[in-house]
Design a protein around this motif. Structure first.
Motif, short mmCIF file in Angstrom:
data_model
loop_
_atom_site.label_atom_id
_atom_site.label_comp_id
_atom_site.label_asym_id
_atom_site.label_seq_id
_atom_site.Cartn_x
_atom_site.Cartn_y
_atom_site.Cartn_z
N MET A 1 1.69 7.14 -6.58
CA MET A 1 0.46 8.10 -6.86
C MET A 1 0.81 9.11 -6.20
SD MET A 1 -2.63 5.47 -7.51
CE MET A 1 -3.33 6.63 -8.55
N ASN A 2 1.83 9.66 -5.46
CA ASN A 2 2.04 10.88 -5.02
C ASN A 2 1.16 11.20 -3.73
OD1 ASN A 2 3.96 11.75 -7.32
ND2 ASN A 2 1.99 11.37 -8.45
N CYS A 3 0.99 10.07 -3.05
CA CYS A 3 0.22 10.48 -1.97
C CYS A 3 0.91 10.88 -0.73
CB CYS A 3 -0.48 9.23 -1.38
SG CYS A 3 -1.56 8.35 -2.76
N GLU A 4 0.54 11.59 0.27
CA GLU A 4 1.21 11.58 1.54
C GLU A 4 1.02 10.30 2.31
OE1 GLU A 4 0.89 14.19 5.60
OE2 GLU A 4 -0.08 14.99 3.59
N ILE A 5 2.07 9.82 2.76
CA ILE A 5 1.83 8.72 3.49
C ILE A 5 1.76 8.89 5.10
CG2 ILE A 5 3.00 6.11 3.97
CD1 ILE A 5 2.42 6.80 1.07
N SER A 6 0.69 8.48 5.65
CA SER A 6 0.54 8.68 7.04
C SER A 6 1.62 8.26 7.90
CB SER A 6 -0.89 8.05 7.42
OG SER A 6 -2.01 8.69 6.53
N ARG A 7 2.08 9.10 8.83
CA ARG A 7 3.29 8.51 9.72
C ARG A 7 2.47 7.71 10.69
NH1 ARG A 7 7.92 11.39 8.64
NH2 ARG A 7 8.58 9.76 10.17
N TYR A 8 0.99 8.02 10.98
CA TYR A 8 0.50 7.32 11.97
C TYR A 8 -0.88 6.71 11.38
CZ TYR A 8 -2.80 7.05 16.08
OH TYR A 8 -3.83 6.32 17.09
N THR A 9 -0.97 5.61 11.47
CA THR A 9 -2.26 5.27 10.80
C THR A 9 -2.84 3.63 11.70
OG1 THR A 9 -3.25 4.13 8.85
CG2 THR A 9 -0.87 3.52 9.16
N TYR A 10 -3.91 3.59 11.66
CA TYR A 10 -4.53 2.52 12.32
C TYR A 10 -5.83 1.86 11.54
CZ TYR A 10 -7.79 6.10 14.35
OH TYR A 10 -8.67 7.01 14.82
N PHE A 11 -6.40 0.95 12.09
CA PHE A 11 -7.64 0.12 11.29
C PHE A 11 -8.65 0.27 11.95
CE2 PHE A 11 -3.82 -1.95 9.97
CZ PHE A 11 -4.11 -1.81 8.39
N ASP A 12 -9.87 0.31 11.47
CA ASP A 12 -11.26 0.56 12.08
C ASP A 12 -11.91 -0.30 11.83
OD1 ASP A 12 -11.32 3.47 13.08
OD2 ASP A 12 -10.57 3.68 11.24
N ARG A 13 -13.27 -0.75 12.50
CA ARG A 13 -14.33 -1.68 12.03
C ARG A 13 -15.30 -0.94 11.60
NH1 ARG A 13 -14.96 -5.47 17.51
NH2 ARG A 13 -12.77 -6.47 17.65
N LYS A 14 -15.70 -1.37 10.38
CA LYS A 14 -16.70 -1.08 9.63
C LYS A 14 -18.08 -1.83 9.74
CE LYS A 14 -17.99 0.19 4.69
NZ LYS A 14 -17.70 0.29 3.47
N ASN A 15 -18.89 -1.70 10.65
CA ASN A 15 -19.93 -2.60 11.29
C ASN A 15 -21.16 -2.72 9.90
OD1 ASN A 15 -19.06 -3.28 13.92
ND2 ASN A 15 -18.76 -0.89 13.63
N TYR A 16 -21.32 -3.74 9.41
CA TYR A 16 -22.70 -3.95 8.40
C TYR A 16 -22.93 -5.41 8.82
CZ TYR A 16 -19.95 -5.56 4.60
OH TYR A 16 -19.06 -5.95 3.64
N PHE A 17 -24.29 -5.84 8.34
CA PHE A 17 -24.38 -7.40 8.63
C PHE A 17 -24.62 -8.10 7.14
CE2 PHE A 17 -27.28 -10.74 9.20
CZ PHE A 17 -26.89 -11.53 10.18
N TYR A 18 -23.90 -8.89 7.02
CA TYR A 18 -24.03 -9.69 5.78
C TYR A 18 -23.63 -10.86 5.93
CZ TYR A 18 -25.41 -9.75 0.67
OH TYR A 18 -25.99 -10.07 -0.43
N PRO A 19 -24.21 -12.12 5.31
CA PRO A 19 -23.55 -13.23 5.54
C PRO A 19 -22.01 -13.77 5.02
CG PRO A 19 -25.75 -13.61 4.27
CD PRO A 19 -25.39 -12.26 4.60
N ALA B 1 0.78 -1.16 -0.03
CA ALA B 1 -0.01 0.09 -0.17
C ALA B 1 0.91 1.31 -0.01
CB ALA B 1 -0.93 0.06 1.14
N ILE B 2 1.95 1.29 0.80
CA ILE B 2 2.78 2.34 0.65
C ILE B 2 3.46 2.58 -0.78
CG2 ILE B 2 5.09 3.26 1.74
CD1 ILE B 2 4.31 1.97 4.54
N LYS B 3 3.86 1.39 -1.13
CA LYS B 3 4.43 1.63 -2.72
C LYS B 3 3.46 2.37 -3.61
CE LYS B 3 7.51 -2.48 -3.06
NZ LYS B 3 7.43 -3.88 -3.51
N LEU B 4 2.37 1.87 -3.59
CA LEU B 4 1.41 2.49 -4.33
C LEU B 4 1.14 3.68 -3.98
CD1 LEU B 4 -0.87 2.08 -6.57
CD2 LEU B 4 -2.65 1.41 -4.90
N GLY B 5 1.06 4.19 -2.78
CA GLY B 5 0.72 5.47 -2.37
C GLY B 5 1.86 6.47 -2.86
N LEU B 6 3.23 5.92 -2.76
CA LEU B 6 4.27 6.79 -3.29
C LEU B 6 4.19 6.84 -4.87
CD1 LEU B 6 7.24 5.19 -1.15
CD2 LEU B 6 6.21 7.44 -0.63
#
Lengths: 479, 96
Positions: A66-84, A59-64
């Motif tokens: 595509m000229n993105c700013e790479i977050s020095r601090y990043t974490y994951f979130d739960r995206k809640n939805y119901f599906y089998p 992901a960092i490779k792709l970001g670099l």
């Protein structure tokens, strides 16, 4: 009324890695259902996720790139939805602090103009399993092989104004991820999928119109069809004084139309919150420097080098750089001593024609660059006519890839021979047979040289050096 | 924030729960208590305080990209309420 189309894309790219992004089992396309599953991807109680290092680096490779700013601090979130097909009841994704922010890509449109596309973000997430609705009349069937495989989601700003631009962006992304070696970007296998947000606004108006989201477009062609269909549908409604409903729609690949899936009056309520089972990432500057140093030459850098340093036109440089493997073959031909012009002529000419006809890729091409180069050199040195090289020697080599071009050409009697004596005699005979043409030539109708050259070439079946033939014809006719 | 019937209905819908009529008032009361507790906490002035998202100082625990753990399909499907030997079976999700 005339409308302008406004499109934003969300592109999902499946990451190429040995194990899944938050689970430790591998994944294989087309494998038996539920054969690549672990307690983690099944969300068994107590099973804990862990972050795959390779996916973060990808992901960092792709970001670099595509000229993105790479977050020095990043974490994951739960995206809640119901599906089998989502056993946990939430998808591990990123909301507030995605790994890459901003970024852009320049597209070169058909008319030669540049189009600047800006990105909102690129984040890392996991894929869901697969629901199969049409195999069992009474049930939905669930295959969890894909559950937990790593995805990068590239979210653009609504910068596209046509299906052409959006299609070009997808093909550039596919090319880029292949160059970077982070995904095969194969839409047929579902390794790259796209959602398109499409709205219309009257030409000249700044405010965006109400948009619909067309989900799960799985080929560039389908995406373009869906956009064109929505352009027509929405224009028709707006011109009739109707308003557009904010909706999620699906694309029907058989009819080429879209249909409403659900209305979306209120924003989806995914109740994002930070995933407590995963630690945050602090990405150090040294890590970024290391990855930057490992980045390969990117497609547009290579295109620039081909046009500016190798002097190739865009029409040649573009197809050469389209596929990484093709570009590598091209450069290997140059290492064998061919000029850029010769290497591209062979690669984009006979070789590409052969690959198209046999529906194969350059990786499967049986002839080594050394073989192609020595055949091309035979032509350049004047020993082998180009026409015979393309029509006789090339197919013969394809049938016997291990053979050496010079030996095979000799065996097939394709090489030009030292024939000045024979030629001179033959020309004498021709002059005797055609006194009238000879006379007219001598009185100034110099084009008639071509008549004699043609006869000689025919007589010697083309295996002649055109320069030598010309010289003898003129010498003899001029007496 | 006030818990209304509408809000309770929305919460139940998101969690795919059906709440019987006779339990609604009690649930509303419980929800309201929780929200009141949070409201109380929110009285504290937290301007200039970084949100505490992860409670340890640990970071960057990355796993090497190796495929190690996988179950046999038989094991995968073993505890499912319904399966056909290949797939998990669930009620039809899409209307015919």
């Amino acid at each position: 009324m005339n409308f302008e189309t406004v499109i934003g894309l969300e592109v999902h790219v499946q990451l190429d890695s040995r194990s899944k992004v938050f689970a430790t089992e591998d994944f294989a396309f087309g494998a038996q259902a539920n054969s690549h599953v672990s307690p983690i991807s099944m969300a068994h109680p107590g099973a804990l996720p862990s972050i795959n290092e390779a996916c973060v680096l990808h992901a960092i490779k792709l970001g670099l790139a595509m000229n993105c700013e790479i977050s020095r601090y990043t974490y994951f979130d739960r995206k809640n939805y119901f599906y089998p097909d989502l056993p946990k009841g939430y998808q591990l994704s990123q909301d507030a602090h995605p790994i890459c922010q901003g970024g852009y890509m320049n597209l070169r449109l058909k008319n030669g103009e540049n189009k600047y596309i800006s990105l909102d973000r690129i984040h890392l997430e996991e894929d869901a399993g697969k629901s199969i609705h049409d195999q069992d009349p009474d049930n939905t069937l669930i295959d969890l092989n894909r559950a937990g495989t790593g995805l990068m989601e590239i979210v653009t700003h609504p910068d596209f104004r046509s299906a052409e631009e959006a299609g070009l962006f997808l093909s550039e992304i596919r090319k880029l991820v292949r160059y970077l070696g982070i995904s095969d970007g194969d839409m047929e296998k579902g390794n790259m999928r796209c959602d398109a947000n499409i709205s219309l606004r009257p030409v000249g108006q700044e405010a965006y119109g109400t948009r619909v989201e067309v989900k799960n477009l799985n080929s560039i062609r389908h995406m373009r069809q869906a956009i064109v269909y929505e352009e027509e549908r929405q224009a028709l409604a707006l011109n009739a004084g109707k308003s557009i409903k904010q909706q999620t729609r699906t694309f029907n690949t058989e009819t080429g139309t879209t249909a409403a899936m659900r209305d979306k009056e209120t924003a989806d309520d995914y109740r994002y919150f930070p995933e407590p089972d995963l630690l945050p990432l602090w990405i150090e500057e040294e890590t970024l420097d290391e990855i930057r140093a490992q980045l390969p030459e990117l497609p547009w850098q290579r295109l620039k080098r081909y046009t500016e340093e190798l002097g190739l036109g865009f029409k040649k440089a573009q197809p050469l750089t389209e596929l990484l493997e093709r570009a590598q073959y091209f450069e290997a031909l140059m290492k064998e001593g061919l000029t850029a012009r010769l290497a591209s002529n062979w690669l984009l000419g006979p070789i590409r024609t052969h690959l198209n006809e046999s529906k194969s890729e350059i990786e499967d091409f049986p002839l080594s660059t050394a073989t192609i180069a020595s055949m091309a050199m035979l032509v350049e040195s004047g020993k082998l006519p180009l026409k015979l090289a393309r029509e006789k020697l090339f197919p013969a080599l394809l049938a016997a890839p291990q053979r050496e071009p010079l030996a095979l050409a000799t065996e097939l009697n394709l090489l030009m021979e030292e024939k000045s004596d024979e030629l001179a005699q033959a020309m004498d005979a021709l002059i005797a047979q055609h006194p009238e043409e000879t006379e007219r030539f001598r009185k100034g109708k110099k084009q008639l040289a071509g008549f004699f050259i043609g006869l000689l070439m025919k007589q010697f079946k083309g295996k002649l050096d055109p320069q030598e033939v010309k010289k003898i014809v003129f010498e003899k006719l001029n007496g | 924030m006030k818990i209304t019937d509408e809000l309770l209905h929305k919460m139940a819908h998101l969690a795919k729960l059906e709440i019987p009529e006779n339990e609604r008032e009690a649930l509303k009361k419980d929800f309201q208590k929780m929200l009141n507790f949070v409201d109380k906490l929110q009285e504290v002035d937290t301007r200039g305080v970084e949100p505490l998202i992860h409670i340890t100082q640990e970071k960057n625990r990355l796993r090497k990209d190796e495929a190690i753990l996988k179950l046999e399909r038989e094991q995968v499907l073993k505890n499912a309420p319904d399966q056909d030997g290949q797939y998990f079976r669930v009620p039809k999700v899409v209307k015919k």
